[in-house]
Scaffold this motif. Sequence first.
Motif, PDB file in Angstrom:
ATOM      1  N   LEU A   1       0.824  -1.214   0.000  1.00  0.00           N
ATOM      2  CA  LEU A   1       0.000   0.000   0.000  1.00  0.00           C
ATOM      3  C   LEU A   1       0.857   1.261   0.000  1.00  0.00           C
ATOM      4  O   LEU A   1       0.504   2.266  -0.638  1.00  0.00           O
ATOM      5  CB  LEU A   1      -0.940  -0.005   1.207  1.00  0.00           C
ATOM      6  N   LEU A   2       1.981   1.230   0.704  1.00  0.00           N
ATOM      7  CA  LEU A   2       2.874   2.387   0.699  1.00  0.00           C
ATOM      8  C   LEU A   2       3.464   2.627  -0.691  1.00  0.00           C
ATOM      9  O   LEU A   2       3.611   3.782  -1.116  1.00  0.00           O
ATOM     10  CB  LEU A   2       3.999   2.185   1.711  1.00  0.00           C
TER      11      LEU A   2
ATOM     12  N   LEU B   1       1.304   7.137  -6.605  1.00  0.00           N
ATOM     13  CA  LEU B   1       0.249   8.144  -6.776  1.00  0.00           C
ATOM     14  C   LEU B   1       0.772   9.541  -6.447  1.00  0.00           C
ATOM     15  O   LEU B   1       0.386  10.533  -7.083  1.00  0.00           O
ATOM     16  CB  LEU B   1      -0.942   7.807  -5.879  1.00  0.00           C
ATOM     17  N   MET B   2       1.648   9.610  -5.468  1.00  0.00           N
ATOM     18  CA  MET B   2       2.210  10.896  -5.054  1.00  0.00           C
ATOM     19  C   MET B   2       3.037  11.539  -6.165  1.00  0.00           C
ATOM     20  O   MET B   2       3.122  12.775  -6.262  1.00  0.00           O
ATOM     21  CB  MET B   2       3.075  10.668  -3.811  1.00  0.00           C
TER      22      MET B   2
ATOM     23  N   ILE C   1       9.102   6.884   1.034  1.00  0.00           N
ATOM     24  CA  ILE C   1       7.948   5.986   1.187  1.00  0.00           C
ATOM     25  C   ILE C   1       8.169   4.717   0.374  1.00  0.00           C
ATOM     26  O   ILE C   1       7.891   3.603   0.832  1.00  0.00           O
ATOM     27  CB  ILE C   1       6.659   6.711   0.740  1.00  0.00           C
TER      28      ILE C   1
ATOM     29  N   ALA D   1       0.798   2.281 -10.566  1.00  0.00           N
ATOM     30  CA  ALA D   1      -0.002   2.257  -9.340  1.00  0.00           C
ATOM     31  C   ALA D   1      -1.242   1.383  -9.519  1.00  0.00           C
ATOM     32  O   ALA D   1      -1.619   0.614  -8.620  1.00  0.00           O
ATOM     33  CB  ALA D   1      -0.402   3.678  -8.955  1.00  0.00           C
TER      34      ALA D   1
ATOM     35  N   GLY E   1       0.899   4.266  -2.742  1.00  0.00           N
ATOM     36  CA  GLY E   1       0.814   5.671  -2.345  1.00  0.00           C
ATOM     37  C   GLY E   1       1.959   6.501  -2.909  1.00  0.00           C
ATOM     38  O   GLY E   1       1.756   7.644  -3.350  1.00  0.00           O
TER      39      GLY E   1
END
Length: 420
Positions: free
Chosen positions: A80-81, A87-88, A111, A183, A84
């Motif tokens: 999940l990280l 997506l970031m 991350i 992602a 993320g």
Amino acid sequence: MKLSSLQQYGIVTTNYWAFTLTDGALRMLVIFHFHSLGYTTLEIAFLFLFYEFFGVITNLYGGWIGARYGLRLTLWVGTLLQIGALLMLIPVSSGWSKLLSVIYVMVAQAISGIAKDLNKMSAKSAIKTVVPDSSEEDGGNNQLFKWVAILTGSKNALKGVGFFLGGLLLTSFGFNKAVELMAIGLGLSFLMTLILPGDIGKMKNKPIFKDLFSKSQGINVLSFARFFLFGARDVWFVVALPVFLETYLNWNFSEIGAFLGLWVIGYGFIQAFAPSLRNLWGNKTSPGVSSVQFWSATLTAIPALIAIALWRQSNPEIAITAGLILFGFIFAMNSSIHSYMVLAYTDKENVSLNVGFYYMANAAGRLIGTLLSGVLFMLGANASIGMQLCLWCSSLFVFISLLTSLRLPPVSSAVAIEKA
């Protein structure tokens, strides 16, 4: 639905493979995208510093978390990280200031570094919980060596595919769309992990804080050797080599991505088939301390020979290509045996703690190697001299790894001491 140990391991490994594709692709995307924007090799190296630094912290605490709460949790959080982090990176723009871009991408890479090492620790630790203990009559830990080699080799082969994928996605879709597509793909792979039971790798006796640090001489010495071994690889491979190929040899992004990707794929295949290669050479039992020392001694000479070839102004393409093939083969054999030895040195009860500690040293070596890759390359008067500096540092690091390995204890006695 109750899953067998093999089914559980299959799900963990499949997710790890999907993660590895995104990890390799993202590295190429970041290097090529920001170098095309005019960033120096040192500035690009800084983009990866948090990635490697938080990998050090994650491996130390991740093993402890996995031992207390199970490997399913660390696998979920890691995946999940990474989603993320991808997506970031979607809104990153060439119109941003350099300071903002560096800080923002460093945070995203931090991350991603946490995510990568949580996933790796989960997958590597899961092997020890699945493979049955084998006696000396059965060839010692030969079965464990085969499983570790397959996982490690396939992971690196897929990371090589990821390098190629990163160059292809950047050329075809651009940076922002590429990270968005990755992602989505990783999100789909995460869904299959939801059926995993929660007790994989969980210790019966909950570890306390002081248990983060290994009490085994074998683990400690091997970890120190691993630090310099992977620092030796990344000091010339991570930043210096892609930039050298672009600026000195005038290769384009797709060519560099394909070349580095093929190298890592080949490197992964050698790791996966390391047990079979040893069998061909008449080594029917699992490797020991002497194997680590032999491959480390052989590897020490390769970066130095490449540096000498560049200094003598030999054909740089031949020097780099031939040197990479030799380095990749020998490094793959050495790394495969290292990955087996850390599991052979530990028992099932302490596996996630010891694997976490060991890969903390691995991540620390990558951190130093990445930083030195950018610094040394930039210190050179031109790309060739900068590359030579990185290669000489690589040779020195392997030599230190060799000296460290001289203190490794035999595998059987190391496990006996830890259980005592």
